[in-house]
Design an enzyme around this catalytic site. Structure first.
Site, PDB file in Angstrom:
ATOM      1  N   GLU A 108       0.842  -1.205   0.000  1.00  0.00           N
ATOM      2  CA  GLU A 108       0.000   0.000   0.000  1.00  0.00           C
ATOM      3  C   GLU A 108       0.872   1.249   0.000  1.00  0.00           C
ATOM      4  O   GLU A 108       1.965   1.265   0.547  1.00  0.00           O
ATOM      5  CB  GLU A 108      -0.911   0.001   1.232  1.00  0.00           C
ATOM      6  CG  GLU A 108      -1.982  -1.063   1.146  1.00  0.00           C
ATOM      7  CD  GLU A 108      -2.882  -1.101   2.369  1.00  0.00           C
ATOM      8  OE1 GLU A 108      -2.763  -0.207   3.242  1.00  0.00           O
ATOM      9  OE2 GLU A 108      -3.695  -2.032   2.459  1.00  0.00           O
TER      10      GLU A 108
ATOM     11  N   ARG B  99      -9.293   7.981 -24.136  1.00  0.00           N
ATOM     12  CA  ARG B  99      -9.579   7.364 -25.435  1.00  0.00           C
ATOM     13  C   ARG B  99     -10.669   6.299 -25.348  1.00  0.00           C
ATOM     14  O   ARG B  99     -11.399   6.076 -26.294  1.00  0.00           O
ATOM     15  CB  ARG B  99      -8.290   6.802 -26.055  1.00  0.00           C
ATOM     16  CG  ARG B  99      -7.448   7.915 -26.664  1.00  0.00           C
ATOM     17  CD  ARG B  99      -6.093   7.436 -27.101  1.00  0.00           C
ATOM     18  NE  ARG B  99      -5.256   7.075 -25.962  1.00  0.00           N
ATOM     19  CZ  ARG B  99      -4.042   6.576 -26.073  1.00  0.00           C
ATOM     20  NH1 ARG B  99      -3.522   6.356 -27.259  1.00  0.00           N
ATOM     21  NH2 ARG B  99      -3.338   6.301 -24.996  1.00  0.00           N
TER      22      ARG B  99
ATOM     23  N   ASP C  72      -7.128  12.463 -38.312  1.00  0.00           N
ATOM     24  CA  ASP C  72      -8.573  12.194 -38.240  1.00  0.00           C
ATOM     25  C   ASP C  72      -9.313  13.492 -37.932  1.00  0.00           C
ATOM     26  O   ASP C  72      -8.695  14.519 -37.633  1.00  0.00           O
ATOM     27  CB  ASP C  72      -8.893  11.113 -37.187  1.00  0.00           C
ATOM     28  CG  ASP C  72      -8.209  11.390 -35.861  1.00  0.00           C
ATOM     29  OD1 ASP C  72      -8.018  12.572 -35.522  1.00  0.00           O
ATOM     30  OD2 ASP C  72      -7.849  10.426 -35.169  1.00  0.00           O
TER      31      ASP C  72
ATOM     32  N   LYS D  37      -8.792   7.916 -41.349  1.00  0.00           N
ATOM     33  CA  LYS D  37      -8.120   6.910 -40.519  1.00  0.00           C
ATOM     34  C   LYS D  37      -9.139   5.888 -40.029  1.00  0.00           C
ATOM     35  O   LYS D  37     -10.190   6.250 -39.505  1.00  0.00           O
ATOM     36  CB  LYS D  37      -7.475   7.614 -39.318  1.00  0.00           C
ATOM     37  CG  LYS D  37      -6.982   6.701 -38.210  1.00  0.00           C
ATOM     38  CD  LYS D  37      -6.175   7.503 -37.185  1.00  0.00           C
ATOM     39  CE  LYS D  37      -6.186   6.886 -35.815  1.00  0.00           C
ATOM     40  NZ  LYS D  37      -5.522   7.718 -34.816  1.00  0.00           N
TER      41      LYS D  37
ATOM     42  N   ARG E 143      -9.243   2.644 -37.491  1.00  0.00           N
ATOM     43  CA  ARG E 143      -8.456   1.870 -36.523  1.00  0.00           C
ATOM     44  C   ARG E 143      -8.861   0.405 -36.599  1.00  0.00           C
ATOM     45  O   ARG E 143     -10.028   0.053 -36.478  1.00  0.00           O
ATOM     46  CB  ARG E 143      -8.660   2.430 -35.104  1.00  0.00           C
ATOM     47  CG  ARG E 143      -7.810   1.725 -34.067  1.00  0.00           C
ATOM     48  CD  ARG E 143      -7.625   2.521 -32.786  1.00  0.00           C
ATOM     49  NE  ARG E 143      -6.677   3.625 -32.866  1.00  0.00           N
ATOM     50  CZ  ARG E 143      -5.359   3.495 -32.891  1.00  0.00           C
ATOM     51  NH1 ARG E 143      -4.809   2.296 -32.847  1.00  0.00           N
ATOM     52  NH2 ARG E 143      -4.590   4.552 -32.943  1.00  0.00           N
TER      53      ARG E 143
HETATM   54  C1  R5P Z   1      -6.388   8.847 -31.402  1.00  0.00           C
HETATM   55  O1  R5P Z   1      -7.449   9.230 -31.894  1.00  0.00           O
HETATM   56  C2  R5P Z   1      -5.273   9.772 -31.051  1.00  0.00           C
HETATM   57  O2  R5P Z   1      -5.549  11.083 -31.434  1.00  0.00           O
HETATM   58  C3  R5P Z   1      -3.954   9.333 -31.653  1.00  0.00           C
HETATM   59  O3  R5P Z   1      -4.037   9.402 -33.070  1.00  0.00           O
HETATM   60  C4  R5P Z   1      -3.628   7.916 -31.255  1.00  0.00           C
HETATM   61  O4  R5P Z   1      -3.783   7.765 -29.877  1.00  0.00           O
HETATM   62  C5  R5P Z   1      -2.212   7.570 -31.667  1.00  0.00           C
HETATM   63  O5  R5P Z   1      -1.944   6.285 -31.243  1.00  0.00           O
HETATM   64  P1  R5P Z   1      -0.842   5.414 -31.945  1.00  0.00           P
HETATM   65  O6  R5P Z   1       0.453   6.173 -31.895  1.00  0.00           O
HETATM   66  O7  R5P Z   1      -0.799   4.155 -31.122  1.00  0.00           O
HETATM   67  O8  R5P Z   1      -1.296   5.157 -33.340  1.00  0.00           O
END
Ligand code: R5P
Length: 293
Positions: free
Chosen positions: A36, A93, A170, A193, A195
């Site tokens: 702790e 996020r 994005d 973009k 994901r």
């Molecule tokens: C997501 O929408 C954020 O704005 C960044 O584009 C994202 O977190 C980047 O993450 P990574 O470097 O893992 O692609």
């Protein structure tokens, strides 16, 4: 005002205090044998406004716990008010339940921060996507600062760009792209973009001519480097000139530096919200200016 520089912002917190001519409240923290955490402030905070600065990167859960305990300690030491200052505010996020059974992390994180009874929260370029305003999450006064003007100023001062164009990965990054483009007196485009996973994205570009133009990519976070490296690979195919990445929070998880360097990116400029080898711009002046009466 007194400043407590948490373990997530030991240098940045002090830099803010110096700029504000504020006392830094030192603290001890250690672990009990059972794991702790123990936190003790070394100064009195009676009647003072106390700013607790904590950047929640690398080990956000740990740093959140420390933040909550530091805020509680400040209240216990007589602070009139405690302000939470997050140069990097984690967990934003996961702002929706994307799959059945997932935790809504942004809300959980916000609830835990709020439990520390802070009267105000200040964050630098918080990741606001489906949630457009931090107040929606925190329901206390919040201030959203942006490091993008300082990042753009750095680029203007240090690079001689040829026919530059700013590219946002994005829609959500378009606010920063528009800011940087206006400072560089040029145009910006928003890439498409998609994901595919934690470290996998697909990116495409449409719009103006790109060949022989220097490109400035802007984003709030670089984590795995997947987004910017995919962008760089795509942009190289379009025959662009130099590629410069401007990012507020360079998390650079393992492998990110290599991924970015081998993708065709020429320069990376980040802030010290998360200290890294590209932290060329400090957010200390931005935070201090906002906190000063
Ligand atoms: C997501 O929408 C954020 O704005 C960044 O584009 C994202 O977190 C980047 O993450 P990574 O470097 O893992 O692609």
């Amino acid at each position: 005002m007194q400043i407590i520089a948490g373990s997530g912002a030991p240098k940045l917190g002090r830099d803010v205090a110096v700029r504000m001519n504020s006392e830094v409240v030192e603290f001890e923290t250690r672990r009990f044998p059972d794991g702790e955490r123990y936190v003790k402030l070394n100064s009195d905070c009676r009647g003072k406004i106390v700013g607790v600065i904590q950047s929640t990167y690398k080990d956000p859960d740990e740093l959140l716990m420390e933040f909550v305990m530091l805020a509680d300690a400040a209240h216990g030491a007589g602070a009139a008010k405690v302000i939470g200052i997050f140069p990097y505010l984690a967990y934003l996020r996961q702002d929706a339940r994307f799959h059945q059974g997932e935790a809504l992390s942004s809300r959980v994180f916000a609830r835990m921060i709020k439990s520390s009874d802070i009267s105000k929260l200040v964050a630098v370029d918080p990741h606001l996507h489906r949630i457009h305003d931090l107040n929606q999450l925190f329901r206390i006064p919040t201030t959203n600062l942006s490091a993008m003007p300082d990042l753009a100023a750095y680029v203007s001062q240090h690079f001689k760009l040829t026919d530059p164009i700013v590219v946002a990965p994005d829609e959500e990054a378009s606010q920063w792209a528009s800011q940087v483009a206006s400072q560089l007196k040029t145009e910006y485009i928003i890439a498409k973009k998609v994901r595919l996973g934690d470290a996998s994205v697909e990116i495409s570009f449409e719009g103006p001519r790109m060949n022989h133009r220097d490109v400035v990519i802007v984003d709030d976070i670089v984590s795995t480097g997947g987004t910017v490296s995919k962008m760089a690979v795509g942009l190289r195919k379009l025959g662009v000139g130099r590629i410069i990445v401007l990012v507020t929070h360079g998390l650079f998880t393992p492998g990110a530096y290599h991924r970015i360097r081998t993708s065709g990116v020429d320069e990376v400029v980040a802030t010290d919200s998360v200290p890294n080898e590209y932290s060329f711009v400090s957010v200390a002046p931005l935070i201090a200016k906002n906190l000063l009466p």
